[in-house]
Structures are given as structure tokens and as C-alpha cells.
Design a protein around this motif. Structure first.
Motif, PDB file in Angstrom:
ATOM      1  N   THR A  19       0.849  -1.200   0.000  1.00  0.00           N
ATOM      2  CA  THR A  19       0.000   0.000   0.000  1.00  0.00           C
ATOM      3  C   THR A  19       0.883   1.248   0.000  1.00  0.00           C
ATOM      4  O   THR A  19       1.737   1.405   0.875  1.00  0.00           O
ATOM      5  CB  THR A  19      -0.923   0.019   1.232  1.00  0.00           C
ATOM      6  OG1 THR A  19      -1.739  -1.157   1.231  1.00  0.00           O
ATOM      7  CG2 THR A  19      -1.814   1.248   1.226  1.00  0.00           C
ATOM      8  N   ASN A  23      -4.953   7.219   1.617  1.00  0.00           N
ATOM      9  CA  ASN A  23      -6.380   6.916   1.590  1.00  0.00           C
ATOM     10  C   ASN A  23      -6.638   5.419   1.436  1.00  0.00           C
ATOM     11  O   ASN A  23      -7.571   4.861   2.020  1.00  0.00           O
ATOM     12  CB  ASN A  23      -7.066   7.702   0.475  1.00  0.00           C
ATOM     13  CG  ASN A  23      -6.497   7.398  -0.900  1.00  0.00           C
ATOM     14  OD1 ASN A  23      -5.336   7.016  -1.031  1.00  0.00           O
ATOM     15  ND2 ASN A  23      -7.291   7.577  -1.944  1.00  0.00           N
ATOM     16  N   VAL A  24      -5.772   4.725   0.680  1.00  0.00           N
ATOM     17  CA  VAL A  24      -5.903   3.272   0.527  1.00  0.00           C
ATOM     18  C   VAL A  24      -5.535   2.573   1.837  1.00  0.00           C
ATOM     19  O   VAL A  24      -6.158   1.573   2.234  1.00  0.00           O
ATOM     20  CB  VAL A  24      -5.014   2.754  -0.627  1.00  0.00           C
ATOM     21  CG1 VAL A  24      -5.109   1.229  -0.736  1.00  0.00           C
ATOM     22  CG2 VAL A  24      -5.422   3.418  -1.942  1.00  0.00           C
ATOM     23  N   LYS A  26      -6.041   3.613   4.855  1.00  0.00           N
ATOM     24  CA  LYS A  26      -7.186   3.669   5.763  1.00  0.00           C
ATOM     25  C   LYS A  26      -8.204   2.585   5.431  1.00  0.00           C
ATOM     26  O   LYS A  26      -8.787   1.963   6.333  1.00  0.00           O
ATOM     27  CB  LYS A  26      -7.842   5.044   5.683  1.00  0.00           C
ATOM     28  CG  LYS A  26      -6.983   6.161   6.243  1.00  0.00           C
ATOM     29  CD  LYS A  26      -7.675   7.512   6.104  1.00  0.00           C
ATOM     30  CE  LYS A  26      -6.785   8.632   6.637  1.00  0.00           C
ATOM     31  NZ  LYS A  26      -7.415   9.961   6.481  1.00  0.00           N
ATOM     32  N   GLU A  27      -8.419   2.339   4.142  1.00  0.00           N
ATOM     33  CA  GLU A  27      -9.362   1.301   3.733  1.00  0.00           C
ATOM     34  C   GLU A  27      -8.874  -0.088   4.137  1.00  0.00           C
ATOM     35  O   GLU A  27      -9.650  -0.932   4.590  1.00  0.00           O
ATOM     36  CB  GLU A  27      -9.576   1.374   2.216  1.00  0.00           C
ATOM     37  CG  GLU A  27     -10.253   2.660   1.752  1.00  0.00           C
ATOM     38  CD  GLU A  27     -10.327   2.749   0.239  1.00  0.00           C
ATOM     39  OE1 GLU A  27      -9.863   1.789  -0.427  1.00  0.00           O
ATOM     40  OE2 GLU A  27     -10.832   3.755  -0.276  1.00  0.00           O
ATOM     41  N   VAL A  30      -9.402  -0.577   7.928  1.00  0.00           N
ATOM     42  CA  VAL A  30     -10.807  -0.879   8.226  1.00  0.00           C
ATOM     43  C   VAL A  30     -11.145  -2.317   7.833  1.00  0.00           C
ATOM     44  O   VAL A  30     -11.878  -3.023   8.547  1.00  0.00           O
ATOM     45  CB  VAL A  30     -11.733   0.115   7.495  1.00  0.00           C
ATOM     46  CG1 VAL A  30     -13.188  -0.311   7.610  1.00  0.00           C
ATOM     47  CG2 VAL A  30     -11.538   1.524   8.053  1.00  0.00           C
ATOM     48  N   LYS A  31     -10.573  -2.749   6.712  1.00  0.00           N
ATOM     49  CA  LYS A  31     -10.837  -4.106   6.222  1.00  0.00           C
ATOM     50  C   LYS A  31     -10.430  -5.169   7.240  1.00  0.00           C
ATOM     51  O   LYS A  31     -11.140  -6.171   7.432  1.00  0.00           O
ATOM     52  CB  LYS A  31     -10.089  -4.306   4.907  1.00  0.00           C
ATOM     53  CG  LYS A  31     -10.172  -5.719   4.346  1.00  0.00           C
ATOM     54  CD  LYS A  31      -9.346  -5.813   3.053  1.00  0.00           C
ATOM     55  CE  LYS A  31      -9.298  -7.249   2.536  1.00  0.00           C
ATOM     56  NZ  LYS A  31      -8.464  -7.370   1.320  1.00  0.00           N
TER      57      LYS A  31
END
Length: 341
Positions: A19, A23-24, A26-27, A30-31
Motif C-alpha cells: 500500500t 487513503n488506501v 485507511k481502507e 478498516v478491512k
């Protein structure tokens, strides 16, 4: 469940490693660690475990959560540093480059002359009055003793909007408006300046030009007061050696009326091509306020007198700066304007 937790850790770290955007990141977090993430789903199955296994799996899950949290924080910090580095590379200033030249502007010659005329008359105790550029027939003509059959009302001379509305042909309506507003107050000493409009277009005329007019109303004002005022103005504008002369003329709103000349600023009155060998240059029109103008404005011409004068700003600028074509002022030619820096 132990294998599931270890597999989740492995997958999360692998995805974390590739990564490269915040912004990626953070995703991805959360995943795996969100309220509805992969770790939470695995822990919901702990109810199936025996009492002996639960504390062991719980401890392992907490260790993996802490390890992943730390890994995400480190990765976030690293990505922020990289992003900042990119900004520095992009926005850095090369101090070895020469500076950019910023062109210096200048006040337009017409504005310079207008300001100078204002300054001269303000110094003599005048006030500045203003009025609309779209005028009524009454203030533009009727209040100034210009009857319906006067040639100045012809369509080829004036720019009409309707039969009763037109673009003002002079700034004299401001004088009429001021007198009607202030009657019976006195003294009045005003200059009014601004754009005016007529159907003219040649080397010495423009359909739009700038005019300055003056008005004085008081008791016992004489033609001598007018001449003294204009002589003071001429000498402050063109130099102490300038003289003036008044030639009889006609204006419907003044009586008597005069054309005012100044001694030629080029040859100092000796005679040259500019003044057609006469030694004089016409500069403005003036006269004593006509009794009818006083009556239409509400003043008693038996109790007050006054004088008025008017000049074109472009005409003053042409004489002051030696310009032989009025249209040059409106061409926006930088070669001409740069001379006034």
C-alpha cells in the motif's frame, strides 16, 4: 482458529507492504481491524471454543491486533514522510534562478490630468460634485436654457435612448442638479467632472470624452473673478509664464460668454505651427451664469450672480503632453503609456 488468526496477520502485513497511498491505507485498516473487519469476524466464533482455549486464543488475537495496529501506524508515518518529500521536490525554489521581472504600471495620462485639475480647484476651495451619465432632457438641456428647437438637441449631435433620456452631452447637468438641490444656499463653488458623449469621432473629437466644469454662485460675483480664477488655474497647470485671454462667444447657459485661450505653451506666445502662428491656444469656454438658468434652478438673478466654465480633459492633456491625436489616449498602446511611468 489459531490458523485463521495467523493467516489474517500474514495477509494484512502483505497488503500493508504494497500500500503506497494514505487513503488506501485507511481502507486496508478498516478491512482488517474495523468493527466489521476480518479480525472481528474471527473473534465472533470464540463461542465455539472450550473454556481452556478461549484465553489462549483471546491473548493471541490481542497480540495480533496490537502488532497490526503498530504496523499500520508505522506505515502511515512512512507514507506521510514520502508525501511531504514529494511536495518539497515539487514546490522547491531554485534560488539560483534570476527573479521574474514585474512590470511597473503607471497612472493613465488622462487620469493624471484629471487628478491635477481636481487638486488645483480643491486648493481654491471648490468641492467636487457628481451626477448621472444617463440624463434627462430637462437637466441636460431645459434647465440650462437650451430650448426644444436648439441645434444641440439634434439626433446627429446627441446620443438619445428615448425622446426624454440621453447620454449626457456635457457635465453641466450636474451644475443644474446642484443648484436645485442647494437653493437658496450660497456660496456654491463646485467642479464636476466625468464622461460625456457626443456623435463625434476624428483626430480632435471622440464619441466619449472627459469634461470638467466649474460653477460659482454668490452675491456680487463678476467677470473679473472668473478671469482671475482661470488665470490661476492656467498658471498652476501650464506654468507661471502662461497668460490667458477671453474672446467673446456664445453659450446658451452663460451671458456674456467667452472662449478662453492660453498663450502657446510650445512657443511661449511668439507664434509656431502648433498655435498657427497666433501665439494662442484655445483651452475652454466660460461665462457668467445666464439669468434664465438661475430662474430654472430657483435662484433670484437679481440677488445672486455667478460664473461657469468647462474644459475637455483630453484637450488639456494634448496641450500638456504634446499629443496631436486625441484617439491615442484610448488606443491602450503600451508604447505611449510607458512614457508616463
Amino acid at each position: 482458529m489459531r490458523d485463521e488468526l495467523n493467516q489474517l496477520k500474514k495477509e494484512a502485513l502483505q497488503e500493508l507492504e504494497i500500500t503506497d497511498q494514505l487513503n488506501v491505507l485507511k481502507e486496508v485498516k478498516v478491512k482488517y481491524l474495523g468493527k466489521k473487519g476480518a479480525l472481528t469476524k474471527i473473534l465472533r466464533g470464540m463461542g465455539r471454543l472450550s473454556e481452556d482455549e478461549r484465553p489462549i486464543i483471546g491473548k493471541l488475537a490481542n497480540e495480533i491486533r496490537d502488532e497490526l495496529e503498530k504496523a499500520f501506524e508505522d506505515r502511515e508515518s512512512k507514507l506521510k514522510d514520502l508525501e511531504l518529500q514529494k511536495r518539497w521536490e515539487k514546490e522547491k525554489i531554485d534560488i539560483t534562478l534570476p527573479g521574474r521581472h514585474v512590470e511597473r504600471g503607471a497612472i493613465h495620462p488622462l487620469k493624471k490630468v484629471l487628478d491635477e485639475v481636481h487638486e488645483i480647484f480643491l486648493g481654491m476651495g471648490y468641492d467636487i460634485a457628481e451626477g448621472p451619465e444617463i440624463e434627462t432632457d430637462h437637466f441636460n438641456f431645459e434647465a440650462l436654457n437650451i430650448p426644444k428647437d436648439h441645434p444641440a438637441r439634434e439626433m446627429q449631435d446627441s446620443l438619445y435612448i428615448t425622446d426624454e433620456i440621453l447620454l449626457r452631452t456635457h457635465t453641466s447637468p450636474v451644475q443644474a442638479r446642484t443648484m436645485q438641490k442647494l437653493v437658496p444656499e450660497k456660496p456654491i463653488r463646485i467642479i464636476c467632472s466625468g464622461k460625456v458623449y457626443r456623435k463625434d469621432d476624428d483626430a480632435t473629437h471622440s464619441p466619449m470624452f472627459h469634461q470638467i466644469e466649474g460653477l460659482v454662485v454668490d452675491e456680487k460675483i463678476t467677470l473679473g473673478d472668473l478671469k482671475g480664477t482661470l488665470l490661476t488655474f492656467a498658471r498652476q497647470m501650464f506654468g507661471e509664464n502662461v497668460d490667458i485671454r477671453l474672446r467673446p462667444s456664445y453659450f446658451p447657459f452663460t451671458e456674456p460668454s467667452a472662449e478662453v485661450d492660453i498663450s502657446c505653451v510650445i512657443c511661449e506666445g511668439h507664434g509656431c505651427r502648433v498655435c498657427s502662428k497666433t501665439g494662442w491656444l484655445e483651452i475652454l469656454g466660460a461665462g457668467m451664469v445666464h439669468p434664465n438658468v438661475f430662474l430654472k434652478s430657483g435662484y433670484d438673478p437679481d440677488k445672486v450672480t455667478g460664473f461657469a466654465f468647462g474644459m475637455g480633459v483630453e484637450r488639456i492633456a494634448m496641450l500638456k503632453y504634446g499629443v496631436d491625436d486625441l484617439r491615442i489616449f484610448f488606443d491602450n498602446d503600451k508604447r505611449m503609456l510607458e512614457q508616463f511611468k
